[in-house]
Design a protein around this motif. Structure first.
Motif, short mmCIF file in Angstrom:
data_model
loop_
_atom_site.label_atom_id
_atom_site.label_comp_id
_atom_site.label_asym_id
_atom_site.label_seq_id
_atom_site.Cartn_x
_atom_site.Cartn_y
_atom_site.Cartn_z
N ALA A 178 39.83 -79.51 -21.03
CA ALA A 178 39.38 -80.48 -22.03
C ALA A 178 38.12 -81.20 -21.55
O ALA A 178 37.22 -81.50 -22.35
N PHE A 182 34.56 -81.33 -23.48
CA PHE A 182 33.94 -82.62 -23.81
C PHE A 182 32.52 -82.69 -23.27
O PHE A 182 31.60 -83.19 -23.93
N HIS A 331 32.22 -88.23 -30.80
CA HIS A 331 33.19 -87.20 -30.43
C HIS A 331 34.55 -87.82 -30.07
O HIS A 331 35.59 -87.24 -30.36
N SER A 332 34.51 -88.98 -29.43
CA SER A 332 35.77 -89.66 -29.11
C SER A 332 36.50 -90.05 -30.38
O SER A 332 37.73 -89.88 -30.49
N GLU A 334 36.20 -88.58 -33.28
CA GLU A 334 36.68 -87.36 -33.94
C GLU A 334 37.97 -86.86 -33.31
O GLU A 334 38.89 -86.43 -34.01
N LEU A 335 38.06 -86.93 -31.97
CA LEU A 335 39.28 -86.50 -31.30
C LEU A 335 40.45 -87.42 -31.63
O LEU A 335 41.58 -86.96 -31.83
N TRP A 336 40.18 -88.71 -31.70
CA TRP A 336 41.23 -89.66 -32.04
C TRP A 336 41.72 -89.42 -33.47
O TRP A 336 42.91 -89.44 -33.75
N CYS A 469 40.54 -77.41 -35.30
CA CYS A 469 39.34 -77.96 -34.67
C CYS A 469 38.33 -78.46 -35.69
O CYS A 469 37.96 -77.73 -36.62
N SER A 473 32.93 -80.34 -32.75
CA SER A 473 33.67 -80.71 -31.53
C SER A 473 34.61 -79.58 -31.13
O SER A 473 35.69 -79.83 -30.59
N THR A 476 35.66 -79.41 -27.21
CA THR A 476 36.62 -80.40 -26.73
C THR A 476 37.98 -80.20 -27.38
O THR A 476 39.02 -80.18 -26.70
N SER A 477 38.00 -80.07 -28.70
CA SER A 477 39.27 -80.03 -29.42
C SER A 477 40.07 -78.78 -29.07
O SER A 477 41.28 -78.85 -28.81
N LEU A 480 41.35 -79.08 -25.56
CA LEU A 480 42.45 -80.05 -25.50
C LEU A 480 43.75 -79.44 -26.00
O LEU A 480 44.81 -79.61 -25.38
#
Length: 588
Positions: A178, A182, A331-332, A334-336, A469, A473, A476-477, A480
């Protein structure tokens, strides 16, 4: 989904006065008299030049690329002095060089593969680097696994703890996937998110193995440290390859979605099979009297990506991304947002529990060696069979089982897993031997069937991850989501290791096995087989197929608590694997 812009090359390849390209000057709003500045050409050419161009090409000058003689009036430096003539000659020479490069056979070949249809063909030149990268990752995973065990223990006389340290360090980077994703999403290099990091990863892998090869007979510390760096390198390339494939998968039609992924992973598993065979056969001099040295195997491990991947990297297409402000926060966020989606955290709960409760029998290898007296070659044969059958499992799923609903597939494969693991009792209790079945044949068949089943479960998960995904992103996604499976299995491995430390009637120590007491062995086998079935009561959390997953992704159903639990569980699991690795290193 709208079509992505073509790769930015710094010059226009179609003669159009608009669109991407135009170089750095065009981005800054400056008018530079480049070969492809059609607006300037149309403004500065007189009627005679216009007529000449129309007669030569039959098209409007705004729709064609003017020849260099017609560009003399575009000279940026006026006057007939020596300085002006020299400067203008340099500009024309520059334009001639650009035109030559743009019309070279290599560039024309690349341009021919720039359309979406060819880009989505994983075996086209524009995407062939992906296949070779997956194949090389498979080779890297398996080629040295058996030879290094031989080398450390037999040749260097290292304690078993050294080999344990090596295994821990080469598996530890899987928990960092991950972070790799990122990094590539948030810190592109020259506007590219994937290719530069893919090159860096393979570069680290090649240099690490080359250094080991040059040493000839590297010591314990060199093998452990450089193998760790090599694993970090090829896993960085693996994450980048996965991200590129996810981007391509999201542009596939619904009927074909997942075919690119399946082809890539089939290449990877085929590479693992080739690596397992090569490692077991080529480094077997003590048994067969011939074979390669460990140095020569390190050279092979370095040369595989150098020969198969690096020459194809210039043809691998990736869209340049403009610089963005606040990309880390975006990006943070989007992941959240991603992990809060009910369509994400619910199926991932099942994935995590299923893998965390798939407890391995930690005493199985010891049983094969201590009780059945399997040699290193016998263990290699078991590994070869398992890797080949894993590859066959992917082929079977892609060819004939792609339309089977995911919950149904898990019911079938989990039941088969239970049957196969329970069948190990036949070997442990000596029943298979009484039937005349050789121990090596039974153990190899058992391991092979287990790998086929795991492969059948693998591809549906990767397709589900790809649908989850968010665009932009993917690195990262996807990393993860795949990390969830990796850390869950690490938790299962730790639990299985704890079970092997039980005493009394559950003892599976080497002394107990050598004494012929199989009571602990069959109890442990029965326990792990039954526990692996328990997560199936949550199989309803899985979507039926990729179409249903896409529909769920469009839903606005979110759950903040679900997202928090998801991140806490993944974070604690990653922390657990790191702490466990540190403890194992200290104890070793």
């Amino acid at each position: 989904m709208s079509r992505r812009p073509s790769v930015e090359t710094g010059v226009r390849s179609n003669g159009s006065g608009s669109g991407s390209g135009g170089g750095r000057a065009a981005e800054n709003g400056e008018r530079t008299p480049l070969l492809f500045d059609d607006e300037a050409a149309d403004h500065d050419l007189d009627q005679d030049d216009r007529a000449s161009l129309l007669s030569s090409g039959g098209r409007d000058p705004q729709k064609r690329r003017p020849s260099l003689p017609a560009l003399k009036k575009l000279d940026p430096y006026p006057g007939d002095g020596l300085g002006a003539r020299t400067a203008n000659a340099m500009v024309r020479a520059r334009d001639q060089l650009v035109e030559t490069l743009c019309c070279s056979p290599v560039q024309r070949w690349i341009d021919r593969h720039r359309n979406r249809d060819e880009e989505l063909n994983i075996y086209s030149l524009a995407s062939l680097a992906i296949v070779m990268s997956y194949f090389s990752i498979g080779v890297a995973l398996e080629l040295l696994y058996t030879p290094i065990a031989y080398y450390l223990i037999d040749d260097l006389g290292a304690e078993s703890g050294v080999y344990t340290v090596w295994v821990i360090l080469v598996t530890l980077p899987w928990s960092f996937k991950a972070a790799y994703g990122f990094l590539s999403d948030c810190v592109p290099i020259r506007g590219l998110k994937r290719k530069p990091y893919m090159l860096i990863g393979w570069g680290v892998h090649i240099l690490s193995n080359s250094a080991l090869a040059i040493m000839g007979t590297p010591g314990e510390d060199a093998v452990v440290i450089l193998s760790f760096l090599s694993a970090c390198g090829y896993l960085l390339s693996d994450v980048m390859t996965d991200a590129i494939v996810v981007e391509k998968t999201q542009r596939e039609s619904m009927s074909n979605m997942g075919n690119i992924q399946a082809s890539g992973y089939i290449a990877r598993y085929f590479g693992s099979a080739i690596g397992a065979v090569g490692g077991a056969v080529l480094y077997n001099k003590d048994t067969w009297g011939w074979g390669l040295t460990i140095s020569e195997l390190f050279w092979i491990n370095a040369l595989v990506p150098l020969v198969l991947v690096m020459p194809l990297m210039p043809f691998l297409l990736e869209d340049k991304k403009p610089r963005e402000k606040g990309v880390l926060k975006r990006h943070s966020d989007e992941l959240w947002t991603l992990v809060q989606k009910t369509a994400v955290w619910r199926p991932m709960i099942f994935v995590y529990l299923y893998n965390a409760l798939m407890l391995p029998n930690g005493a199985w290898t010891n049983y094969l060696v201590e009780t059945l007296d399997f040699s290193d070659w016998d263990i290699g044969v078991v590994n070869i069979c398992s890797q080949i059958c894993a590859w066959l499992g992917l082929v079977i799923y892609k060819k004939w089982m792609g339309d089977v609903s995911w919950p149904s597939l898990y019911w079938y494969t989990t039941f088969l897993t239970f049957v196969v693991t329970i069948a190990q009792l036949l070997l442990i209790l000596g029943i298979s031997a009484s039937w005349g079945i050789p121990d090596l044949l039974f153990a190899s068949g058992d391991e092979a069937l287990s790998e086929v089943i795991l492969a059948l479960q693998f591809l549906p998960l990767t397709r589900m991850y790809a649908v989850m995904c968010p665009t932009g992103s993917e690195g990262t996604s996807y990393a993860l989501l795949t990390t969830v499976s990796n850390v869950a299995y690490a938790v299962a491995y730790a639990i299985g290791d704890l079970l092997t430390d039980l005493g009394g009637s559950w003892s599976t120590s080497n002394a107990t096995l050598l004494a012929g007491d199989m009571s602990g062995m069959w109890r442990l086998t029965l326990l792990t087989s039954c526990v692996a079935v328990t997560p199936m009561f949550l199989v309803w959390l899985l979507p039926r197929n990729k179409k249903e997953q896409q529909e769920l992704q469009k839903s606005s159903a979110n759950n903040r608590l679900g997202g928090q639990i998801f991140l806490v569980v993944v974070g604690l699991s990653i922390l657990f694997t790191i702490i466990e690795a540190i403890v194992e290193l200290i104890e070793a």
